[in-house]
Scaffold this active site. Structure first.
Site, PDB file in Angstrom:
ATOM      1  N   HIS A  35      29.115  38.304 -59.256  1.00 45.47           N
ATOM      2  CA  HIS A  35      28.003  38.626 -60.152  1.00 45.47           C
ATOM      3  C   HIS A  35      26.659  38.597 -59.428  1.00 45.47           C
ATOM      4  CE1 HIS A  35      28.084  34.273 -60.081  1.00 45.47           C
ATOM      5  NE2 HIS A  35      26.908  34.222 -60.640  1.00 45.47           N
ATOM      6  N   HIS A  75      32.722  21.922 -48.336  1.00 47.60           N
ATOM      7  CA  HIS A  75      33.902  21.783 -49.193  1.00 47.60           C
ATOM      8  C   HIS A  75      35.138  21.833 -48.310  1.00 47.60           C
ATOM      9  CE1 HIS A  75      37.213  24.213 -51.094  1.00 47.60           C
ATOM     10  NE2 HIS A  75      37.195  23.164 -51.889  1.00 47.60           N
TER      11      HIS A  75
END
Lengths: 322, 322
Positions: free
Chosen positions: A183, A117
Site C-alpha cells: 500500500h 527482526h
C-alpha cells in the site's frame, strides 16, 4: 501434552532444545549490551483445547540500547492440521502437528540504530501410518531509520556467509518480496533473508538439512546485529531524529498488522496477543502525506536504502549511484 | 467518467451532492470549533483502469481541539463488481457499479475528549437489462479514553433519535459486534450504531428509504459529537492522561489495521493510502501487558465503559453497577 507419534529419525525435542538455547543466548547478549534486565514471562496453554503448548516471552522496555524489544519462544501442539496449512499437501490433512519457534523484534532508542527482526520456526506433522515430516521457516531483516551502507553490507554478508551463497541467492530476494508494503509501494527496510516451507527429500538431507538451516540462521543473528548497534548507539541525536524514527516506525506497524502472515494468523487464530504484539514499537507517530526534504539524510533513506540492492556484493561498483 | 446506465428512479447524483454537502458542513463546524483551518486535498483516479473516480480529503493536524483528524469524501466507479461483493447476489456479478461515501475519524488532543468515527456510504450496481440497485452502509461510534456516562448516553440518544428506536435496536448491537477487538476480547469503545448492506424492497421505500437512513445518520453526527467536545475540552490534564490516551490509541490502530473491513480492503485493493490512514492517531504507544491500577479512572474505562451497555435507555437503573 499428548504424545505425537514421531518418526524415530526425527527428534523434535532436539529442535526445542536448540530454540530455548538460542533464545537464552540472544537475550543474555542483548541484556549485557543494554545494561537493563529483560523480563521473562512464561505461559502455558493447557491440554484439552484445539491447541496446547507453552512459551516464554522475554522483553525489555525503556532500556539504554533498546526502547522496546522482545524475544519469544513458543511451542504448540494440535490434534489436526488446519486446511490452510495443507492445501499443497492433502495427504497431511487432519494430521496431528507441532509448531515451535523463536521470534524477535528489537526497537532501539537511538534513531541511528536500526530495528531488527529475526525468526526461526519448525512445523512437524505426523500423519496416521506415515513418517513425521517437518518444514522450516525463518530469516532476519534490518530496518534502518538513517541508512548506512556499512551496516546493510555487514548484515547481508553475515547472512550470506551463514547460509551459503546458493541459499542466500534464493532467500535474499524472497525477503525483499515478503517485507514489502504494497500500500506504500515501499520496502520495510534493507532486507536480509527470508524462507518458508523449507523441506528437502531424505536424499538431500531431509529434516537434518532443514534443522541445520534453522541453526545457521539463528546462530548468525547476534553477529549480524550487535556490531551495528555498537557502532551507532553513541551517535548524538535530537528531536528531529527521534521524530523521524517515530514516523518511520508507523511503517513497521502497518506492515506487521496489515501484511505479516504470522501476526495476522496469530491475532485471528487466538494466539497470545501480548507476545505477538511485542513487535509493536514503543512510540509511533502518523502524519498526513509527509515527505522528507530532498537532499536530507531522511530523504536518502528513501532514495538509497528503501529499494532492493545487492548489499552482500563485494564489487565496489554496486552503489546506489548506479 | 463512463456513464453508468441508471434507473430513472434512482438519482445517484443526489447522493453525491448530499455527501459533499455533509462533508462541507462537518468540516466547517469542526474547523470553527478547533480554530485551526483544515487542509483540503483533492484527488482523481483517471479513467481507463479498473476503478476511476475522485475524492476530497480534508484534515487537520496539530489543532487546538483535534490533534489529528480527517474527513474524506470519495466516489469511484468500476466496470465490474468484484466477486466478493456479489456472493449473495449472483445476478449482479460483473455489473458496472459505483461507490461513494464520507468517512471521518477525529483524534482530539485532550484525553478527556473521546475519539469519534462516522461513515456513510452507498453502493450502486447497474446490471445489464435490469434496474439499478443500491445498498447503504454507515454508522458512528465513540471511543473515550476517560469514560463519562453523560457522554455515552448523549451520543447514543442522538443516534437513536436520528434513526428511530426500531433501527437503533438493530444497529446498536451490530456496532458493538463490529467494533470489537477479538484478539483483546475488548470493545473499541462505547459503540453507537453500525449498518451495512442496507437495502429495502420498493414497497418498503427502496432506494429512497436507504438514502433517508444515510441522511439521518450523517445529519446527526455533529449533534452527537460536538456537545461532548465542548464540555470536555477545557478539562485540565497532564502527562498521565496523555500517556494513557497514547496507550489506548494503540487499540484504535490495532482495530483499524487488523479488523476493519474498509481499511483492509482499501489497503489491499489499491485505495488511496494517505486518505485511508487518516484514521491513524498522531502519537501512539505500546507497552507490554499493561493494566491500570484497580479503582483508578483508567481502570473504570475497562470496567464501566468497555462492555456493551444500554446507553440510550432512559431508565435510571441501567447503571454499570447492575
Amino acid at each position: 501434552m499428548n504424545d505425537i507419534p514421531t518418526d524415530q529419525a526425527i527428534d523434535t525435542q532436539a529442535v526445542r532444545s536448540y530454540l530455548l538455547g538460542l533464545q537464552n543466548r540472544i537475550v543474555s547478549t542483548l541484556q549485557a549490551e543494554d545494561g537493563k534486565a529483560f523480563l521473562s514471562d512464561g505461559w502455558t496453554r493447557p491440554a484439552g483445547g484445539a491447541l496446547e503448548g507453552d512459551g516464554l516471552s522475554q522483553l525489555v522496555e525503556g532500556g539504554n540500547l533498546l526502547e522496546r524489544g522482545g524475544c519469544n519462544f513458543s511451542h504448540v501442539k494440535g490434534k489436526a492440521l488446519p486446511p490452510s496449512a495443507t492445501q499443497h499437501r492433502p495427504e497431511l490433512a487432519g494430521a496431528p502437528f507441532e509448531a515451535m519457534g523463536v521470534s524477535l523484534v528489537m526497537h532501539p532508542l537511538n534513531p541511528y540504530v536500526p530495528t531488527v527482526h529475526m525468526n526461526v520456526r519448525m512445523l512437524a506433522a505426523a500423519p496416521a501410518g506415515g513418517a513425521t515430516v517437518t518444514w522450516f521457516g525463518g530469516g532476519m531483516d534490518l530496518t534502518p531509520y538513517y541508512g548506512f551502507e556499512d551496516d546493510a553490507q555487514h548484515f547481508h554478508r553475515v547472512c550470506r556467509d551463514a547460509i551459503g551463497p546458493a541459499l542466500y541467492a534464493r532467500f535474499k530476494p524472497w525477503c525483499d518480496e515478503y517485507f514489502f508494503l504494497k500500500h506504500r509501494n515501499e520496502p520495510r527496510g534493507v532486507g536480509g533473508i527470508f524462507f518458508d516451507d523449507f523441506a528437502l527429500p531424505p536424499e538431500q538431507g531431509g529434516h537434518e538439512a532443514g534443522f541445520a538451516l534453522m541453526r545457521a540462521t539463528g546462530d548468525a543473528f547476534l553477529e549480524a546485529y550487535v556490531p551495528i548497534t555498537q557502532r551507532r548507539r553513541g551517535m548524538p541525536y535530537g528531536e528531529r531524529e527521534r521524530d523521524f524514527q517515530a514516523y518511520r516506525r508507523g511503517r513497521y506497524v502497518e506492515f506487521n498488522l496489515v501484511w505479516d502472515r504470522g501476526t495476522h494468523f496469530g491475532l485471528h487464530g487466538g494466539g497470545r496477543t501480548e507476545s505477538i504484539l511485542m513487535s509493536m514499537p514503543p512510540v509511533v507517530k502518523w502524519r498526513y502525506d509527509w515527505r522528507p526534504e530532498p537532499g536530507t539524510p531522511e530523504a536518502r533513506l528513501y532514495t538509497d536504502f528503501l529499494r532492493p540492492r545487492e548489499w552482500a556484493s563485494d564489487r565496489a561498483s554496486d552503489r546506489a549511484s548506479e
